[in-house]
Design a protein around this motif. Structure first.
Motif, mmCIF file in Angstrom:
data_model
loop_
_atom_site.group_PDB
_atom_site.id
_atom_site.type_symbol
_atom_site.label_atom_id
_atom_site.label_comp_id
_atom_site.label_asym_id
_atom_site.label_seq_id
_atom_site.Cartn_x
_atom_site.Cartn_y
_atom_site.Cartn_z
ATOM 1 N N SER A 360 0.870 -1.083 0.071
ATOM 2 C CA SER A 360 0.028 0.120 -0.427
ATOM 3 C C SER A 360 1.172 1.011 0.069
ATOM 4 C CB SER A 360 -1.080 -0.482 1.519
ATOM 5 O OG SER A 360 -1.524 -0.955 1.143
ATOM 6 N N GLY A 361 -0.115 2.013 -0.866
ATOM 7 C CA GLY A 361 1.044 3.221 -0.494
ATOM 8 C C GLY A 361 0.438 4.536 -1.612
ATOM 9 N N GLY A 362 1.641 5.680 -1.760
ATOM 10 C CA GLY A 362 1.413 6.525 -2.603
ATOM 11 C C GLY A 362 1.643 7.537 -2.265
ATOM 12 N N LEU A 363 0.906 8.769 -3.539
ATOM 13 C CA LEU A 363 2.311 9.655 -3.442
ATOM 14 C C LEU A 363 1.515 10.837 -2.920
ATOM 15 C CD1 LEU A 363 5.354 11.119 -4.262
ATOM 16 C CD2 LEU A 363 4.375 11.490 -6.137
ATOM 17 N N PHE A 364 1.696 11.365 -1.618
ATOM 18 C CA PHE A 364 0.818 12.260 -1.303
ATOM 19 C C PHE A 364 1.563 13.697 -0.620
ATOM 20 C CE2 PHE A 364 0.367 7.911 0.393
ATOM 21 C CZ PHE A 364 -0.982 7.838 -0.181
ATOM 22 N N SER A 365 0.908 14.610 -1.490
ATOM 23 C CA SER A 365 1.499 15.964 -1.556
ATOM 24 C C SER A 365 0.368 17.069 -1.012
ATOM 25 C CB SER A 365 2.467 16.083 -2.873
ATOM 26 O OG SER A 365 2.082 16.189 -4.329
ATOM 27 N N PRO A 366 1.527 18.224 -0.396
ATOM 28 C CA PRO A 366 0.621 19.074 0.302
ATOM 29 C C PRO A 366 0.634 20.217 -1.118
ATOM 30 C CG PRO A 366 2.576 19.164 1.677
ATOM 31 C CD PRO A 366 2.359 18.167 0.014
ATOM 32 N N GLY A 367 -0.147 21.489 -1.248
ATOM 33 C CA GLY A 367 -0.529 22.579 -1.948
ATOM 34 C C GLY A 367 -0.304 23.673 -1.240
ATOM 35 N N THR A 368 -0.027 24.755 -2.062
ATOM 36 C CA THR A 368 0.376 26.489 -1.328
ATOM 37 C C THR A 368 -1.207 26.259 -0.643
ATOM 38 O OG1 THR A 368 1.506 26.839 -2.796
ATOM 39 C CG2 THR A 368 0.448 28.266 -1.947
ATOM 40 N N SER A 369 -1.048 26.538 -0.035
ATOM 41 C CA SER A 369 -1.986 27.325 1.208
ATOM 42 C C SER A 369 -2.082 28.646 1.745
ATOM 43 C CB SER A 369 -1.765 26.701 2.078
ATOM 44 O OG SER A 369 -3.133 25.883 2.880
ATOM 45 N N ASN A 370 -3.632 28.761 1.222
ATOM 46 C CA ASN A 370 -3.335 30.230 1.808
ATOM 47 C C ASN A 370 -3.979 30.670 3.042
ATOM 48 O OD1 ASN A 370 -2.756 31.872 -0.373
ATOM 49 N ND2 ASN A 370 -4.513 30.896 -1.275
ATOM 50 N N ILE A 371 -3.126 31.455 4.452
ATOM 51 C CA ILE A 371 -3.081 31.159 5.100
ATOM 52 C C ILE A 371 -4.449 32.950 5.664
ATOM 53 C CG2 ILE A 371 -2.926 29.411 6.388
ATOM 54 C CD1 ILE A 371 -0.632 30.585 6.321
ATOM 55 N N LYS A 372 -4.831 33.398 6.205
ATOM 56 C CA LYS A 372 -5.326 34.658 7.277
ATOM 57 C C LYS A 372 -6.229 33.994 8.348
ATOM 58 C CE LYS A 372 -7.491 36.704 2.782
ATOM 59 N NZ LYS A 372 -9.025 36.620 2.387
ATOM 60 N N LEU A 373 -5.630 34.862 9.352
ATOM 61 C CA LEU A 373 -6.024 35.461 10.690
ATOM 62 C C LEU A 373 -6.358 36.586 11.089
ATOM 63 C CD1 LEU A 373 -7.059 33.406 13.235
ATOM 64 C CD2 LEU A 373 -4.505 33.725 13.963
ATOM 65 N N SER A 374 -7.320 36.802 11.473
ATOM 66 C CA SER A 374 -7.306 38.205 12.531
ATOM 67 C C SER A 374 -8.211 37.550 13.909
ATOM 68 C CB SER A 374 -8.403 39.092 11.518
ATOM 69 O OG SER A 374 -8.067 39.203 10.428
ATOM 70 N N ALA A 375 -8.080 38.144 14.948
ATOM 71 C CA ALA A 375 -8.078 38.291 15.668
ATOM 72 C C ALA A 375 -8.425 39.064 17.247
ATOM 73 C CB ALA A 375 -7.328 37.130 17.065
ATOM 74 N N SER A 376 -8.770 39.355 17.584
ATOM 75 C CA SER A 376 -8.874 40.526 18.432
ATOM 76 C C SER A 376 -7.953 40.712 19.825
ATOM 77 C CB SER A 376 -10.164 40.613 19.505
ATOM 78 O OG SER A 376 -10.647 41.808 20.497
ATOM 79 N N GLY A 559 -13.706 43.334 21.224
ATOM 80 C CA GLY A 559 -12.640 44.382 20.744
ATOM 81 C C GLY A 559 -13.022 44.373 19.302
ATOM 82 N N ALA A 560 -12.303 45.080 18.458
ATOM 83 C CA ALA A 560 -12.213 44.633 16.745
ATOM 84 C C ALA A 560 -11.156 44.217 16.601
ATOM 85 C CB ALA A 560 -11.903 46.458 16.810
ATOM 86 N N LEU A 561 -11.366 43.583 15.492
ATOM 87 C CA LEU A 561 -10.448 42.333 14.797
ATOM 88 C C LEU A 561 -9.046 43.210 13.858
ATOM 89 C CD1 LEU A 561 -13.162 40.253 13.194
ATOM 90 C CD2 LEU A 561 -11.119 39.860 14.725
ATOM 91 N N VAL A 562 -8.365 42.511 14.550
ATOM 92 C CA VAL A 562 -6.887 43.484 13.723
ATOM 93 C C VAL A 562 -6.084 41.317 13.130
ATOM 94 C CG1 VAL A 562 -6.524 44.845 15.120
ATOM 95 C CG2 VAL A 562 -4.980 42.722 15.396
ATOM 96 N N SER A 563 -5.987 41.948 11.878
ATOM 97 C CA SER A 563 -4.893 40.939 11.353
ATOM 98 C C SER A 563 -2.929 40.241 11.832
ATOM 99 C CB SER A 563 -4.691 40.773 10.110
ATOM 100 O OG SER A 563 -3.585 40.281 9.133
ATOM 101 N N ILE A 564 -3.943 39.456 11.844
ATOM 102 C CA ILE A 564 -2.168 38.989 12.432
ATOM 103 C C ILE A 564 -1.278 38.039 11.853
ATOM 104 C CG2 ILE A 564 -1.777 37.017 14.116
ATOM 105 C CD1 ILE A 564 -4.274 37.560 16.079
ATOM 106 N N VAL A 565 -2.178 37.008 10.703
ATOM 107 C CA VAL A 565 -1.380 36.494 9.512
ATOM 108 C C VAL A 565 -1.897 36.574 8.560
ATOM 109 C CG1 VAL A 565 -1.125 33.877 8.461
ATOM 110 C CG2 VAL A 565 -0.628 35.206 11.318
ATOM 111 N N GLU A 566 -1.014 37.018 7.342
ATOM 112 C CA GLU A 566 -1.473 36.670 5.993
ATOM 113 C C GLU A 566 -0.889 36.093 5.166
ATOM 114 O OE1 GLU A 566 -4.159 40.044 4.510
ATOM 115 O OE2 GLU A 566 -3.779 38.916 2.574
#
Ligand code: NAG
Ligand code: NAG
Ligand code: NAG
Ligand code: NAG
Ligand code: NAG
Ligand code: NAG
Ligand code: NAG
Ligand code: NAG
Ligand code: NAG
Ligand code: NAG
Ligand code: NAG
Ligand code: NAG
Length: 573
Positions: A360-376, A559-566
């Motif tokens: 059993s097996g195979g080729l398992f590959s991740p691609g490009t991921s966009n991440i965005k996080l905003s928190a207070s 409180g208001a959201l501010v972007s932490i990660v983009e």
């Protein structure tokens, strides 16, 4: 997406045997039955003593007068039109003889005779007289015959055991054309465990893959709102929490199955299954919350489709079902907005069951991921979220009334852990672009950890004792760190589970900014060996209930959201 190209390297050598031939009676202790459709091919072969298998078709000398084409167990009326053949049924007694049935007379290819008698209704419709009239023989009396598919209840000592061999595949024509040499009769030395699918560069067997429909979803996994009354300096507001999953899934699959046992003794452990698969999973998970507390969506079925069934009646049935599940769990005590992409490509995936270490097996590959996080930023609190997008193939198996299933899970998950130490005067301002964020003022600090994971698991349902529940096999399991960073002062605090294993910057910087932690981004150890699969498997079989009872109104101003990660992160690097 490219389809996987497989062929059967070694399956049963059934081509060496007489194929299912409706003009030749099954009177020599062997009978073959072929299944053909646009999407599946299969063959079943019974072999035993001469008297153990007989034939109620025209070739066997019988004309069936009354029968029900859609019933399995039934009483039929039949009359002999060729006494040179039909008497074979009575060899050593008709009872407990397994008989081949015409396609239009039963839902089953074979049944066992439990009773035979001179029927009180001796009438023969004019249209059915032709066969025996042509032979000019003496008319035999019309027989009543009780047919049963409860093979396990048959008395095997009357005619001896019958071996059943089944092979089937999603690849039409493959089985009969790929006979393995050196194995002349299936009833003898054929090794059912030698079935294997192997890769091949030619495109000739492309048609054997079932391409699952390309499916795009925009699904709301969770949506709750609470009307929050005014509390202290927190004004009244309508709090909501919404979890959405947008996903695109394409997949293709082929499979081959073999089964060999004694007909009267169902034995799922003699089943082998080989599946080849390709898949492309894309998704964006969005969370938008201004409530606190915990939520569990439970496993939500986004899409389910039955694939072509290999149907050999009650003796053997294999029905694959393709389902896409999604699930999310979150515990939040701060206001949060987040988008995380799930992106995986699986190529040449191969599952062999029962599990054998290397095949059993195979080729398992991740691609490009966009991440965005905003928190207070001016609230102290933690947030964690785990979401799953899980395409699953369930090979349901039914053997003499026993059912079980072998499943293949492709579990793509995203996980967020956020630990914030807020301060009334603090704020985090979004970094200009990309991955950075800056803590300004005093106090606001924290750590954020975003990862995605892919776990590919196979296993069997527990229904049949012979199948061990622990026969699970993990084809692949890995967690990919997308983003992991601490920011602000005070991130050395250790009072949170979430940041316990965090990377610590070597320099304690006054008035730190996120960019100073940039260096730590990829240097953290990846969570190798993180057992996603255990959780996935457990979760899968114990269906979690949707639960939003834990949500409450925040007691402090979020409180208001501010972007932490983009950021756009290539998890493969
Ligand atoms: C069935 O058997 C008969 C007699 O042996 C033979 O002539 C015929 O070609 C066979 N048919 C098939 C489809 O194999
Ligand atoms: C079984 O049938 C075959 C063919 O009809 C015959 O050659 C053989 O002798 C029979 N075997 C027994 C044990 O009756
Ligand atoms: C044939 O069998 C099916 C399934 O058992 C049943 O629903 C149906 O009523 C039967 N038809 C007749 C004519 O008996
Ligand atoms: C059925 O009837 C025939 C005569 O038609 C008779 O010879 C035979 O013994 C009967 N069989 C049974 C089982 O009663
Ligand atoms: C059938 O096979 C089973 C399992 O191998 C065996 O226990 C049983 O005695 C056999 N029965 C006959 C009638 O040969
Ligand atoms: C099974 O068949 C054998 C041989 O025909 C017979 O001796 C025995 O009594 C049968 N058993 C039952 C339970 O009918
Ligand atoms: C069948 O094949 C497998 C794998 O090739 C081998 O391990 C096993 O011993 C074989 N069994 C028999 C009965 O030949
Ligand atoms: C959430 O539910 C509310 C009311 O049930 C509805 O108005 C709103 O559109 C839903 N939001 C989403 C994102 O599904
Ligand atoms: C909350 O929603 C309800 C119904 O939509 C509305 O009547 C009410 O004014 C809202 N409350 C607040 C504080 O916005
Ligand atoms: C899904 O596919 C559609 C159409 O190809 C595309 O617009 C959308 O962005 C895709 N969504 C994801 C999450 O990849
Ligand atoms: C981020 O950078 C890209 C290209 O460098 C630019 O198009 C985009 O407007 C920037 N975003 C922000 C929020 O500055
Ligand atoms: C943090 O909270 C204080 C009061 O509690 C508020 O004045 C300030 O605007 C908040 N900061 C943000 C970024 O929301």
């Amino acid at each position: 997406m490219a389809l996987p190209v497989f062929f059967l390297a070694a399956l049963f050598p059934l081509a060496a045997l007489a194929a299912n031939n409706w003009t030749v009676p099954c009177h020599a202790g062997e009978c073959q039955w072929d299944l053909k459709s646009n999407h599946a091919t299969g063959t079943m072969l019974l072999s035993g003593s001469n008297s153990s298998i007989s034939d109620l078709t025209t070739a066997g000398g019988w004309t069936i007068l009354d029968c029900n084409a859609t019933a399995a167990d039934q009483e039929i009326r039949a009359v002999c039109h060729d006494s040179s053949k039909c008497d074979h049924l009575n060899l050593n007694g008709a009872e407990n003889t397994v008989v081949r049935l015409p396609n239009d007379c039963s839902s089953e290819p074979f049944a066992v005779v439990t009773r035979i008698w001179n029927h009180t209704d001796q009438s023969i419709p004019a249209g059915r007289r032709s066969l025996w009239k042509r032979r000019g023989g003496l008319q035999r009396s019309v027989q009543g015959i009780t047919l049963s598919t409860n093979f396990a209840a048959a008395n095997a000592s009357q005619h001896g055991n019958i071996t059943v061999v089944v092979s089937g595949s999603s690849m039409p024509g493959v089985i009969l054309s790929q006979a393995a040499p050196g194995c002349e009769a299936a009833s003898q030395a054929c090794n059912t465990s030698s079935v294997s699918l192997s890769s091949r560069s030619s495109a000739t067997t492309k048609s054997g893959s079932i391409s699952l429909p390309d499916i795009a979803f925009d699904t709301n996994l969770f949506n709750a709102s609470i009307s929050c009354p005014q509390s202290g300096d927190v004004p009244a507001f309508n709090g909501t929490i919404v979890v959405d999953l947008q996903s695109n899934v394409t997949a293709s699959l082929n499979y081959a199955v073999t089964y060999k046992t004694i007909l009267f003794i169902p034995d799922l452990s003699s089943l082998t299954l080989t599946a080849g698969f390709d898949a492309d999973l894309r998704g964006t998970l969005s969370l938008d919350a201004d409530l606190t507390g915990g939520l569990t969506t439970g496993e939500v079925s986004l899409y389910s489709v039955g694939l072509p069934v290999l149907d050999f009646g009650s003796i053997f049935k294999l029905g694959p079902t393709f389902t896409i599940f999604a699930a999310a769990d979150a515990v939040l005590d701060t206001k949060l907005e987040m988008d995380v992409d799930l992106a995986y490509t699986i190529s040449g995936g191969q599952l062999v069951f029962p599990p054998s270490s290397s095949a059993s097996g195979g080729l398992f590959s991740p691609g490009t991921s966009n991440i965005k996080l905003s928190a207070s930023p001016n609230v102290t609190g933690n947030a964690s979220l785990v979401a799953h997008l899980k395409p699953t193939v369930d090979f349901g198996v039914s053997i003499l009334g026993h059912t079980s299933g072998i499943y293949l899970d492709l579990d793509a998950s995203a996980e967020l852990d956020l630990a914030l130490t807020g301060a009334a005067t603090g704020s985090v301002s979004a970094g200009t672009n990309g991955t950075s964020a800056e803590a300004t003022g005093t106090g606001a600090s924290g750590c954020v950890d975003i990862s995605t994971g892919l776990a590919v698991d196979a296993g069997a349902d527990v229904d049949l004792i012979i199948f061990k529940a622990g026969d699970d096999v993990t084809l692949f399991s890995k967690k990919f760190e997308l983003f992991s960073k601490c920011f602000g002062v005070g991130n050395e605090r250790r009072d949170s589970d979430l940041d316990r294993d965090y990377y610590r910057p070597r320099r304690a910087l006054p008035g730190p900014s996120l960019s100073s932690f940039e260096e730590g981004w990829r240097t953290r150890k990846r969570h190798e060996g993180h057992n996603l699969s255990e959780a996935a498997a457990g979760r899968r079989r114990v269906a979690q209930k949707r639960d939003d009872g834990g949500l409450t109104c925040p007691t402090v101003l979020l409180g208001a959201l501010v972007s932490i990660v983009e950021a756009a992160v290539d998890a493969a690097t």
